[in-house]
Design a protein around this motif. Structure first.
Motif, PDB file in Angstrom:
ATOM      1  N   PRO A  58      19.157 211.012   8.285  1.00 43.47           N
ATOM      2  CA  PRO A  58      19.245 209.672   8.883  1.00 43.47           C
ATOM      3  C   PRO A  58      20.689 209.243   9.176  1.00 43.47           C
ATOM      4  O   PRO A  58      20.943 208.520  10.142  1.00 43.47           O
ATOM      5  N   LEU A  59      21.613 209.718   8.367  1.00 43.52           N
ATOM      6  CA  LEU A  59      23.012 209.384   8.593  1.00 43.52           C
ATOM      7  C   LEU A  59      23.514 209.999   9.897  1.00 43.52           C
ATOM      8  O   LEU A  59      24.202 209.333  10.684  1.00 43.52           O
ATOM      9  N   ILE A  60      23.150 211.236  10.161  1.00 45.84           N
ATOM     10  CA  ILE A  60      23.553 211.906  11.398  1.00 45.84           C
ATOM     11  C   ILE A  60      22.913 211.225  12.607  1.00 45.84           C
ATOM     12  O   ILE A  60      23.577 211.005  13.638  1.00 45.84           O
ATOM     13  N   VAL A  61      21.648 210.866  12.500  1.00 39.72           N
ATOM     14  CA  VAL A  61      20.961 210.185  13.610  1.00 39.72           C
ATOM     15  C   VAL A  61      21.604 208.824  13.880  1.00 39.72           C
ATOM     16  O   VAL A  61      21.828 208.448  15.032  1.00 39.72           O
ATOM     17  N   THR A  62      21.940 208.090  12.834  1.00 41.59           N
ATOM     18  CA  THR A  62      22.558 206.771  12.993  1.00 41.59           C
ATOM     19  C   THR A  62      23.931 206.880  13.636  1.00 41.59           C
ATOM     20  O   THR A  62      24.257 206.117  14.556  1.00 41.59           O
ATOM     21  N   ILE A  63      24.731 207.818  13.184  1.00 46.05           N
ATOM     22  CA  ILE A  63      26.068 208.006  13.762  1.00 46.05           C
ATOM     23  C   ILE A  63      25.964 208.430  15.220  1.00 46.05           C
ATOM     24  O   ILE A  63      26.736 207.975  16.072  1.00 46.05           O
ATOM     25  N   GLY A  64      24.970 209.259  15.536  1.00 47.21           N
ATOM     26  CA  GLY A  64      24.762 209.665  16.926  1.00 47.21           C
ATOM     27  C   GLY A  64      24.384 208.487  17.814  1.00 47.21           C
ATOM     28  O   GLY A  64      24.877 208.360  18.938  1.00 47.21           O
ATOM     29  N   TYR A  65      23.507 207.612  17.320  1.00 40.14           N
ATOM     30  CA  TYR A  65      23.086 206.450  18.107  1.00 40.14           C
ATOM     31  C   TYR A  65      24.241 205.469  18.298  1.00 40.14           C
ATOM     32  O   TYR A  65      24.391 204.892  19.378  1.00 40.14           O
ATOM     33  N   VAL A  66      25.051 205.304  17.275  1.00 37.21           N
ATOM     34  CA  VAL A  66      26.227 204.437  17.396  1.00 37.21           C
ATOM     35  C   VAL A  66      27.166 205.000  18.465  1.00 37.21           C
ATOM     36  O   VAL A  66      27.723 204.250  19.275  1.00 37.21           O
ATOM     37  N   GLY A  67      27.318 206.300  18.498  1.00 33.28           N
ATOM     38  CA  GLY A  67      28.154 206.937  19.519  1.00 33.28           C
ATOM     39  C   GLY A  67      27.607 206.727  20.921  1.00 33.28           C
ATOM     40  O   GLY A  67      28.347 206.440  21.861  1.00 33.28           O
TER      41      GLY A  67
END
Length: 89
Positions: A11-20
Motif C-alpha cells: 500500500p505504501l508503494i501504491v500511495t507514493i505512486g498515486y501521489v506522483g
C-alpha cells in the motif's frame, strides 16, 4: 520478505505512486465522456455525430484527480489558517 513487511510495503508503494501521478498530471480524463467533452450519438443512417456537451466536465474533457483535489483543499485551509497581518508581530 516476510508477509507483514510485504503487507506494509504494497500500500505504501501504491500511495507514493498515486501521489506522483497527482503531482505530475493533476487532471485526468472525464469518466463520463472519456475525455472527449461531449457525447456521441448516431443518426438514423447509423453515422456517428456529436452529441450534447458533457455536464460533468463542462465540455473540457478533463477532471481534477481526487488526490489533487484533496491536496488543494488542504493547502487552501492551511494558508487561510496561517495568514498573519503584515503590521502586527
Amino acid at each position: 520478505m516476510t508477509p507483514a513487511l510485504l503487507a506494509i510495503a504494497c500500500p505504501l508503494i501504491v500511495t507514493i505512486g498515486y501521489v506522483g501521478v497527482c503531482a505530475v498530471s493533476p487532471f485526468g480524463n472525464c469518466c463520463r465522456c472519456r475525455g472527449m467533452g461531449h457525447a456521441l450519438k448516431t443518426d438514423r443512417k447509423g453515422r456517428i455525430k456529436r452529441g450534447k456537451d458533457c455536464r460533468r466536465c463542462h465540455a473540457t474533457g478533463k477532471r481534477i484527480r481526487t488526490g489533487r483535489w484533496l491536496y488543494n483543499r488542504w493547502a487552501r485551509i492551511y494558508r487561510a489558517g496561517t495568514n498573519s497581518p503584515e503590521g502586527s508581530r
